[in-house]
Design a protein around this motif. Structure first.
Motif, PDB file in Angstrom:
ATOM      1  N   PHE A 332      13.177  -6.219   7.495  1.00 47.09           N
ATOM      2  CA  PHE A 332      13.393  -7.641   7.769  1.00 47.09           C
ATOM      3  C   PHE A 332      12.075  -8.405   7.712  1.00 47.09           C
ATOM      4  O   PHE A 332      11.949  -9.399   7.024  1.00 47.09           O
ATOM      5  CB  PHE A 332      14.100  -7.847   9.107  1.00 47.09           C
ATOM      6  N   VAL A 333      11.080  -7.940   8.458  1.00 49.63           N
ATOM      7  CA  VAL A 333       9.703  -8.436   8.333  1.00 49.63           C
ATOM      8  C   VAL A 333       8.809  -7.215   8.171  1.00 49.63           C
ATOM      9  O   VAL A 333       8.842  -6.325   9.039  1.00 49.63           O
ATOM     10  CB  VAL A 333       9.272  -9.242   9.572  1.00 49.63           C
ATOM     11  N   PRO A 334       8.075  -7.095   7.053  1.00 46.79           N
ATOM     12  CA  PRO A 334       7.979  -8.000   5.911  1.00 46.79           C
ATOM     13  C   PRO A 334       9.340  -8.214   5.231  1.00 46.79           C
ATOM     14  O   PRO A 334      10.119  -7.273   5.090  1.00 46.79           O
ATOM     15  CB  PRO A 334       7.007  -7.293   4.965  1.00 46.79           C
ATOM     16  N   SER A 335       9.573  -9.454   4.790  1.00 47.19           N
ATOM     17  CA  SER A 335      10.862  -9.804   4.210  1.00 47.19           C
ATOM     18  C   SER A 335      10.919  -9.585   2.709  1.00 47.19           C
ATOM     19  O   SER A 335      12.010  -9.483   2.142  1.00 47.19           O
ATOM     20  CB  SER A 335      11.205 -11.261   4.521  1.00 47.19           C
ATOM     21  N   ALA A 336       9.760  -9.540   2.062  1.00 48.28           N
ATOM     22  CA  ALA A 336       9.723  -9.360   0.608  1.00 48.28           C
ATOM     23  C   ALA A 336       9.441  -7.903   0.282  1.00 48.28           C
ATOM     24  O   ALA A 336       8.608  -7.260   0.938  1.00 48.28           O
ATOM     25  CB  ALA A 336       8.645 -10.253  -0.005  1.00 48.28           C
ATOM     26  N   ALA A 343       0.067  -3.573  -1.743  1.00 51.44           N
ATOM     27  CA  ALA A 343       0.988  -4.380  -0.938  1.00 51.44           C
ATOM     28  C   ALA A 343       1.769  -3.502   0.034  1.00 51.44           C
ATOM     29  O   ALA A 343       1.983  -3.872   1.203  1.00 51.44           O
ATOM     30  CB  ALA A 343       1.942  -5.144  -1.853  1.00 51.44           C
ATOM     31  N   CYS A 344       2.209  -2.335  -0.413  1.00 51.85           N
ATOM     32  CA  CYS A 344       2.980  -1.451   0.465  1.00 51.85           C
ATOM     33  C   CYS A 344       2.097  -0.889   1.582  1.00 51.85           C
ATOM     34  O   CYS A 344       2.545  -0.752   2.728  1.00 51.85           O
ATOM     35  CB  CYS A 344       3.613  -0.323  -0.336  1.00 51.85           C
ATOM     36  N   ALA A 345       0.843  -0.556   1.263  1.00 51.08           N
ATOM     37  CA  ALA A 345      -0.071  -0.066   2.299  1.00 51.08           C
ATOM     38  C   ALA A 345      -0.318  -1.150   3.344  1.00 51.08           C
ATOM     39  O   ALA A 345      -0.364  -0.870   4.552  1.00 51.08           O
ATOM     40  CB  ALA A 345      -1.383   0.396   1.669  1.00 51.08           C
ATOM     41  N   ARG A 346      -0.464  -2.406   2.901  1.00 51.74           N
ATOM     42  CA  ARG A 346      -0.630  -3.514   3.856  1.00 51.74           C
ATOM     43  C   ARG A 346       0.602  -3.651   4.737  1.00 51.74           C
ATOM     44  O   ARG A 346       0.500  -3.883   5.949  1.00 51.74           O
ATOM     45  CB  ARG A 346      -0.888  -4.828   3.114  1.00 51.74           C
ATOM     46  N   ALA A 347       1.783  -3.523   4.133  1.00 49.25           N
ATOM     47  CA  ALA A 347       3.019  -3.626   4.901  1.00 49.25           C
ATOM     48  C   ALA A 347       3.106  -2.521   5.951  1.00 49.25           C
ATOM     49  O   ALA A 347       3.530  -2.765   7.092  1.00 49.25           O
ATOM     50  CB  ALA A 347       4.226  -3.574   3.964  1.00 49.25           C
ATOM     51  N   MET A 348       2.712  -1.333   5.593  1.00 47.42           N
ATOM     52  CA  MET A 348       2.744  -0.217   6.544  1.00 47.42           C
ATOM     53  C   MET A 348       1.805  -0.476   7.717  1.00 47.42           C
ATOM     54  O   MET A 348       2.166  -0.267   8.881  1.00 47.42           O
ATOM     55  CB  MET A 348       2.361   1.079   5.837  1.00 47.42           C
ATOM     56  N   ARG A 349       0.597  -0.945   7.418  1.00 43.82           N
ATOM     57  CA  ARG A 349      -0.363  -1.221   8.500  1.00 43.82           C
ATOM     58  C   ARG A 349       0.136  -2.344   9.401  1.00 43.82           C
ATOM     59  O   ARG A 349      -0.009  -2.295  10.626  1.00 43.82           O
ATOM     60  CB  ARG A 349      -1.734  -1.557   7.910  1.00 43.82           C
ATOM     61  N   GLY A 403      11.609  -4.998   3.197  1.00 38.04           N
ATOM     62  CA  GLY A 403      12.247  -6.211   2.713  1.00 38.04           C
ATOM     63  C   GLY A 403      13.426  -6.616   3.586  1.00 38.04           C
ATOM     64  O   GLY A 403      13.834  -5.900   4.498  1.00 38.04           O
ATOM     65  N   ASN A 404      13.962  -7.791   3.279  1.00 39.07           N
ATOM     66  CA  ASN A 404      15.156  -8.308   3.938  1.00 39.07           C
ATOM     67  C   ASN A 404      16.308  -8.198   2.941  1.00 39.07           C
ATOM     68  O   ASN A 404      16.322  -8.893   1.921  1.00 39.07           O
ATOM     69  CB  ASN A 404      14.937  -9.765   4.349  1.00 39.07           C
TER      70      ASN A 404
END
Length: 465
Positions: A332-336, A343-349, A403-404
């Motif tokens: 849901f968040v990150p929604s994209a 980008a995926c590593a940033r999302a994981m952190r 993602g959402n």
């Protein structure tokens, strides 16, 4: 050591200059410099430095070219790095690896050997001379089947003791990678060597259809400098594409052909003296099956140390395997959706910070997270209790899609990554029961997760209850 290498290494030490980062774009800069100067190609230079020094590789490609007295197109630091990457060390085959933009680690020796075979085939090369004792595809021989055959031959000789495939590993710094460390007991075919072999076969097969300049081909394949900012490079599809090109039967036949070649070569003849034809076939079948299951049918999982995980807080609790359930989530968040390694590593952190600092959990809650870059990311992993599905964390794995997905679906590749790869792989490995139950988060907790669209999708999956 060759005189020009001594000078290069000495100059680096004198200047106190660190080697360039062990990244694929560093290698591609060397390819472009050599192509522009019309000097020895990088595959030829690799063999001159000893990257093809095993009995099977020498039998297929022949004696290496003489090392040039000088390579003015490359800086001393570049030459020193090449020497470090391509000087063979059978005890540490992953030493000659670099970090690709998609976050994978690729051994250069099998990659460049496959490229050289493809270029030779495009030029009308008839194949190895003299002809080996069995029909042998040179492309597989120099990239994969010698290492694979030797690994399983030695395992057979020692009653299957020791690792034959894997593990993965981690870099000290993904921005300036210099040192690569395996995450488990070493084997002759760690994941970096497998990646280099897969890429060598795929790129060699492409070049065999017609010669193209090497630098643009590699840049396009790895997405270096153009493509990784917006989406997946072809290298992230290596497992899928190799599986489409090479079936299990084909790989088994190529391992048999390599073992028969090794049987007549003086350095390896003694290893096969007591191995009969039936045993030879059994070794090849096991090697091909295990390789395809490990590096083609199972998904690649980015380890915690590669995405920059914080330490676990407290003491993790072990799971009792095999588990009986899988719970599907969306973040849901990150929604994209995230479509690149960065980008995926940033999302994981980001998720780990939120779970630890805001929710007060010991770690990121999910067992695994699904990117839209072609990779799974390790959260708490296979062996530790997560914090993904209240009241059910000890019973199953929590798999979250970045993602959402309330109104849209994940990419088809991201859906298949879990449905067709992760879940069957977990069953084969004994981590998940064959009669597992698959549920959406909303079925056991009052939530809209994993989103209406994704929930309707997973209703069609095997095991949904």
């Amino acid at each position: 050591m060759l005189p020009w290498l001594v000078v290069a290494l000495g100059l680096c030490a004198q200047l106190g200059t660190a080697l360039p980062p062990r990244r694929m774009d560093t290698v591609l800069q060397m390819v472009e410099a050599l192509e522009a100067a019309e000097e020895l190609s990088l595959p030829e230079l690799a063999r001159a430095l000893g990257s093809c020094s095993t009995p099977g590789c020498l039998a297929v490609l022949g004696d290496p070219p003489a090392a040039p007295p000088d390579l003015p197109a490359l800086s001393p630091e570049q030459r020193a790095l090449l020497t470090h990457l391509l000087r063979p060390d059978p005890a540490v085959p992953e030493r000659g690896a670099v970090l690709a933009p998609d976050g994978s680690t690729v051994a250069l020796a099998p990659l460049l050997a496959g490229v050289e075979v493809g270029l030779r085939m495009a030029g009308g090369w008839p194949g190895p001379t003299p002809e080996p004792p069995a029909a042998l595809d040179a492309l597989y021989a120099v990239t994969l089947t010698e290492a694979l055959g030797m690994a399983f031959l030695l395992a057979h000789a020692h009653n299957h003791s020791g690792a034959t495939l894997g593990p993965s590993g981690c870099w000290d710094d993904v921005e300036n990678p210099q040192n690569f460390t395996l995450l488990g007991p070493p084997s002759p075919v760690p994941e970096a060597v497998a990646n280099g072999a897969l890429d060598g076969v795929l790129l060699g097969a492409r070049l065999a259809k017609g010669p193209v300049p090497l630098a643009p081909l590699l840049r396009s394949y790895y997405g270096t400098d153009n493509g990784t900012a917006s989406g997946r490079p072809p290298s992230s599809y290596r497992r899928r594409d190799f599986g489409a090109l090479t079936g299990l039967k084909k790989l088994e036949e190529e391992v048999v052909a390599m073992l028969r070649l090794l049987r007549v070569l003086p350095p390896t003849r003694g290893l096969l003296e007591d191995v009969g034809e039936e045993e030879e076939g059994a070794i090849a079948r096991r090697a091909a099956r295990d390789f395809m299951e490990t590096f083609v049918e199972c998904p690649a999982i980015v380890p915690r140390c590669m995405w920059g995980a914080r330490p676990y807080r407290g003491t993790p609790k072990p799971l009792s395997l095999p588990l009986g359930s899988v719970y599907i989530h969306h973040t849901f968040v990150p929604s994209a959706p995230c479509r690149t390694f960065a980008a995926c590593a940033r999302a994981m952190r980001s998720m780990q910070r939120f779970h630890q600092d805001t929710r007060g959990w010991d770690d990121i809650g999910y067992s695994f997270v699904v990117g839209s870059d072609g990779y799974l990311y390790q959260g708490r992993g296979w062996h530790w209790v997560g914090a993904h599905t209240r009241g059910h964390n000890t019973k199953g794995y929590g798999v979250g899609y970045v993602g959402n997905f309330s109104a849209t679906l994940p990419d088809p590749d991201a859906i298949a990554l879990v449905r067709d790869s992760l879940l069957p792989c977990a069953v084969r490995a004994g981590r998940l029961r064959h009669d597992y139950a698959l549920r959406g988060h909303r079925q056991v907790v009052n939530t809209s997760c994993p989103g209406d669209s994704l929930f309707q999708e997973i209703r069609t999956w095997r095991g949904f209850q």
